[in-house]
Design a protein around this motif. Structure first.
Motif, mmCIF file in Angstrom:
data_model
loop_
_atom_site.group_PDB
_atom_site.id
_atom_site.type_symbol
_atom_site.label_atom_id
_atom_site.label_comp_id
_atom_site.label_asym_id
_atom_site.label_seq_id
_atom_site.Cartn_x
_atom_site.Cartn_y
_atom_site.Cartn_z
ATOM 1 N N ARG A 11 0.834 -1.212 0.000
ATOM 2 C CA ARG A 11 0.000 0.000 0.000
ATOM 3 C C ARG A 11 0.867 1.261 0.000
ATOM 4 O O ARG A 11 0.602 2.213 0.712
ATOM 5 N N LYS B 180 1.933 3.139 3.247
ATOM 6 C CA LYS B 180 1.031 2.672 4.295
ATOM 7 C C LYS B 180 1.376 1.223 4.638
ATOM 8 O O LYS B 180 2.009 0.530 3.848
ATOM 9 N N ALA C 98 4.620 -1.442 8.594
ATOM 10 C CA ALA C 98 4.756 -0.139 7.940
ATOM 11 C C ALA C 98 6.174 -0.009 7.401
ATOM 12 O O ALA C 98 7.135 -0.128 8.164
#
Length: 314
Positions: A222, A225, A239
């Motif tokens: 992501r 993210k 993360a």
């Protein structure tokens, strides 16, 4: 770890990227520069896995043009055995993108029709059937026709060979739907995951939704993210640490897949898989190439030390 025999069946093509130098002016001539290299989700992952020491065979299609020579040279540099089917009267598939100065996509053109000729019946050719039967792991991507992927996945399952697939794009990932119950992992980005899961599904619930559709494991990147990776009902998130200098984000998702597969083949837990996947993706985004050709075990170990621990989700 002991080198594994990995067969990748999927995209290996020409990747052209043009970057505009200043502000983008639609409908006008924009100063910029072109860069050309070999690409393709499957081929990017194949080269990364080969650089990590595995015995990798890449199976794809090619035309009788200079694009085929570009792919062959990239395979030779990274130690990948390149096999497949050549159509001398066709052009090798290509992806051509125009990027803004900050790297955002303006427009792209994917000339991928040749992949439609990688039909399921070609998997029955003797040399390819034998190659697949002797693999320790099989990787595909959604550049192939849905029927071909489904046949490949069914054959892998019948021979108890683990198999994964790379989603490639929101438009193409739907080709994986018939194969989900036979796949061990699907690697996708956020846009692809939303397409596959449906707009009504929250990000945290994606692994559960895919599990309901028969998929045993997968991973979702992501950007900056937290990424997700799950297997058999257990999910971890991580993360990615910040990167000081970004060369090009092209190929980062494919490197993530390669890092996770390498850890899986070494018997690593899902927490190790997502850490190593993140480390290899981090190396890749710092390179101007889709595959950082300086990748080796030592560099991966050094980058892994900079990656935080994964968090287990309930």
């Amino acid at each position: 770890m002991t080198a594994k025999r990995i067969v990748v069946v999927g995209g290996a093509h020409v990747d052209r990227r043009g970057r505009i130098f200043g502000d983008t002016r639609p409908g006008a001539s924009n100063p910029g520069a072109w860069f050309e290299e070999a690409g393709g989700g499957g081929f990017n992952a194949a080269r990364a896995l080969s650089l990590l020491g595995h015995n990798v065979t890449m199976v794809s299609v090619a035309g009788g043009d200079p694009g085929a020579a570009l792919v062959e040279a990239a395979a030779a540099r990274t130690g990948v055995t390149l096999n497949g089917f050549t159509f001398l009267d066709r052009q090798t598939p290509s992806y051509t993108a125009v990027l803004e100065a900050d790297g955002n996509l303006v427009i792209a053109l994917a000339d991928m029709a040749l992949y439609d000729l990688m039909t399921a019946r070609r998997l029955k050719v003797n040399w390819l059937r034998d190659t697949l039967a002797n693999a320790d792991f099989i990787l595909s991507d959604a550049n192939l026709p849905a029927e071909t992927i489904a046949t490949l996945a069914a054959d892998a399952r019948a021979h108890a060979i683990p198999m994964a697939a790379i989603g490639i794009s929101p438009a193409k990932i739907v080709r994986l739907i018939p194969s989900l119950p036979a796949l061990d992992f699907v690697f996708m980005n956020e846009a692809e995951a939303r397409t596959l899961a449906g707009a009504d599904c929250e990000a945290r619930d994606w692994p559960k939704r895919f599990g309901e559709r028969g998929l045993k494991g997968g991973a979702i990147t992501r950007g900056m993210k937290p990424a997700l990776l799950w297997r058999d009902g257990k999910t971890v998130t991580l993360a990615p640490p910040p990167v000081d200098t970004i060369g090009d984000v092209t190929g980062a998702g494919d490197a993530f897949a390669a890092g996770a597969i390498d850890a899986f083949l070494a018997g690593g837990r899902i927490s190790v898989m997502i850490q190593q996947a993140t480390a290899l993706a981090r190396i890749t985004v710092q390179s101007p190439l889709a595959v950082a050709e300086n990748v080796n075990r030592q560099l991966l170990s050094e980058m892994l030390a900079l990656v935080p621990q994964a968090e287990m989700l309930d």
